[in-house]
Design a protein around this motif. Sequence first.
Motif, mmCIF file in Angstrom:
data_model
loop_
_atom_site.group_PDB
_atom_site.id
_atom_site.type_symbol
_atom_site.label_atom_id
_atom_site.label_comp_id
_atom_site.label_asym_id
_atom_site.label_seq_id
_atom_site.Cartn_x
_atom_site.Cartn_y
_atom_site.Cartn_z
ATOM 1 N N ALA A 72 0.855 -1.181 0.000
ATOM 2 C CA ALA A 72 0.000 0.000 0.000
ATOM 3 C C ALA A 72 0.897 1.239 0.000
ATOM 4 O O ALA A 72 1.990 1.221 0.560
ATOM 5 N N TYR A 73 0.432 2.316 -0.620
ATOM 6 C CA TYR A 73 1.301 3.479 -0.804
ATOM 7 C C TYR A 73 1.654 4.168 0.517
ATOM 8 O O TYR A 73 0.767 4.541 1.287
ATOM 9 N N PRO A 74 2.957 4.342 0.783
ATOM 10 C CA PRO A 74 3.347 5.060 1.994
ATOM 11 C C PRO A 74 3.433 6.556 1.699
ATOM 12 O O PRO A 74 4.493 7.057 1.349
ATOM 13 N N GLY A 75 2.333 7.256 1.822
ATOM 14 C CA GLY A 75 2.332 8.685 1.513
ATOM 15 C C GLY A 75 1.638 9.496 2.592
ATOM 16 O O GLY A 75 0.954 8.950 3.458
ATOM 17 N N LEU A 76 1.837 10.790 2.530
ATOM 18 C CA LEU A 76 1.212 11.697 3.505
ATOM 19 C C LEU A 76 -0.308 11.639 3.377
ATOM 20 O O LEU A 76 -1.032 11.459 4.357
ATOM 21 N N GLU A 128 -1.945 8.468 4.685
ATOM 22 C CA GLU A 128 -2.105 8.425 6.140
ATOM 23 C C GLU A 128 -3.245 9.353 6.578
ATOM 24 O O GLU A 128 -4.041 9.012 7.433
ATOM 25 N N GLN A 153 -5.179 5.003 5.477
ATOM 26 C CA GLN A 153 -4.763 3.777 4.796
ATOM 27 C C GLN A 153 -5.068 2.546 5.659
ATOM 28 O O GLN A 153 -5.613 1.559 5.177
ATOM 29 N N ALA A 154 -4.707 2.638 6.928
ATOM 30 C CA ALA A 154 -4.889 1.497 7.828
ATOM 31 C C ALA A 154 -6.375 1.168 7.984
ATOM 32 O O ALA A 154 -6.775 0.001 7.933
ATOM 33 N N GLY A 183 0.221 -5.784 3.757
ATOM 34 C CA GLY A 183 -1.164 -5.375 3.982
ATOM 35 C C GLY A 183 -1.834 -4.830 2.731
ATOM 36 O O GLY A 183 -3.042 -4.987 2.552
ATOM 37 N N GLY A 184 -1.046 -4.219 1.870
ATOM 38 C CA GLY A 184 -1.577 -3.701 0.621
ATOM 39 C C GLY A 184 -2.086 -4.796 -0.293
ATOM 40 O O GLY A 184 -2.994 -4.580 -1.100
#
Lengths: 346, 277
Positions: A161-165, A168, A172-173, A201-202
């Motif tokens: 899953a994309y780790p972006g500002l 979040e 995302q979670a 998780g993505g």
Amino acid sequence: MTILEFEKPIVELEQKIEELKKVSLKGNVDVSEELETLKEKALQLKKEIYGALTPWQKVQIARHPDRPYTLDYIKMMMEDFTELHGDRYFADDQALIGGVARFMGEPVMVIGHQKGLDTKENLKRNFGCANPEGYRKALRLMKLAERFEMPLFCFIDTPGAYPGLGAEERGQAEAIAVNLREMMGIKTRIVVVVIGEGGSGGALGIGVGDQIFMLENSYYSVISPEGCSAILWKDPKKTQDAANALRLTAEDLKKNNLIDDIIAEPLGGGHKNMELMAITLRDNLAESLEQLGKLSIDKLLKERYNKFRKMGVFFEGGITPYGVEKPKEEPNSEDKKKVNNPLPVS
Amino acid sequence: MPLFKKRLIKLSKRSVPDGLWTKCPECKEMFYKKELDDGLKVCSKCGYHFLINSKERIELITDSATFEEHNADLYSGDPLQFKDSKTYPERQKASFLKTGLLDAVVTGVAQINGVKTALAVMDFGFMGGSMGAVVGEKITRMIEHATEKKLPLIIVSSSGGARMQESTLSLMQMAKTCAALERYQKQNHLFISILTHPTTGGTTASFAMLGDIIIAEPGAMIGFAGARVIKQTIAQDLPKDFQSAEFLLEHGFLDLIVSRLDLKKKLSLLLHLFEKK
Ligand SMILES: [Zn+2]
């Protein structure tokens, strides 16, 4: 055409064969015998190399830019595909796509991660890394499939899953968690296939279903080998060690009772013969739908629950691997019992 | 293994801190240990919440001597024979010696101001509160127990996410716990999720974010991806309060931020308001 490091001997041999063919066309020299020997040698070499891939090499094949993606499979296996867009809250995520189509004559809903074919498209598709709106769109389509009793296919192919500002900020979670819960109760057949990268998780965010398959050269892991080596080995280059330790190949997952089956790929990977790959996948999906179609919805959901309920290995009472003795809670039972398949309480 | 057995008997004993004095990392005030403990490990000057372990958490929110532990005998093997610089059993042993626990969650049933409640409390001291098969199984069993006995459920999270040493076996615990919650929440029982510092990764992306009511402690770091990874990926600076409890509240992912000093009172109030007739 991207050539992986370990494929180089094969490519060199194939180049030799091509050169020899040219020679035979020009001159009067008969090289047919030599050509046959070389071809035989090339096949043997392919079988040797592709038949003994290390986990890290499989990860590289799973990430191969020529590998078929979700939309390729849809094109090759289905008709009347109509992509449906948007999560109705925020945006349309092009890293996680979905829509309705006809599969072997039957309407189905299909959802999958989608990578770009080139850098330009990858910017649009975020290299297959979905944002929360991707997972929310997926859920919207799943619920639509449920209402119309359409079977659901989920194709997993994401580094994560994309780790972006923004990801979040938009939860995302929460988006992934809600999918994990809701997919457990979707009243229609769900078949999941890891077609390339099963990144944590993505991947799991569209990965709950009645039958779970992995393509032979795909991988599924809690963390990328790069991430794992950076954290545990404190060295981002220890990817081979991490890939080995993470037990992320299709074979490993089958052995650990986490997937139903492995779908064979053409020698060297799905991209070496996309048509054959699509036919194999189609036949597996058709068979899976037929098997699941024999179950009542009630039974289907119960078995889906039990499938995930059983996942994980632990012990109850006995001596821990580091030598601490822990008495079992209930009396009159074995000292140490390996529990791999506990039955649900209710 | 007499040494280990002895430690096992002392399982409930709180680990003793090294020095007598502790400095608040926020306001740099020095505290005498006893003073800090008496104040529930909340800085009396600035309100900073120090980490507390599962036993302290249970003592904090339940009625005295009502906690009844379930499934205390579960422990992990080493199903993948995982080894980096240390083996998985070596890491488990180190965590056991530090915490007296066999894994990163303690589950059971207790009274909270008289309301019988199913409880799961994660312990960050055991391998960073990571979730492997034991954490997943104990939490799932607790949810199933609450479903069967029609009890409200409280899960206190404090976790770095899924445990790498069990790889995909850990990952699937996310689906397993959420599956049990699907059944539990369909029956209309109340699930309160409490997020404490830190709650990240696969734990956040599973049961922790599914509470009917989600409460966080002030200043707790809560998120999915690690801030460092995000910063590298997007190549820009992150807001100062990024992934803090306050940030999540502002973006609509929490119901409440509650100070540890008021937590039991607030839980009791909610449990009574949602009590079924
Ligand atoms: Zn302070």
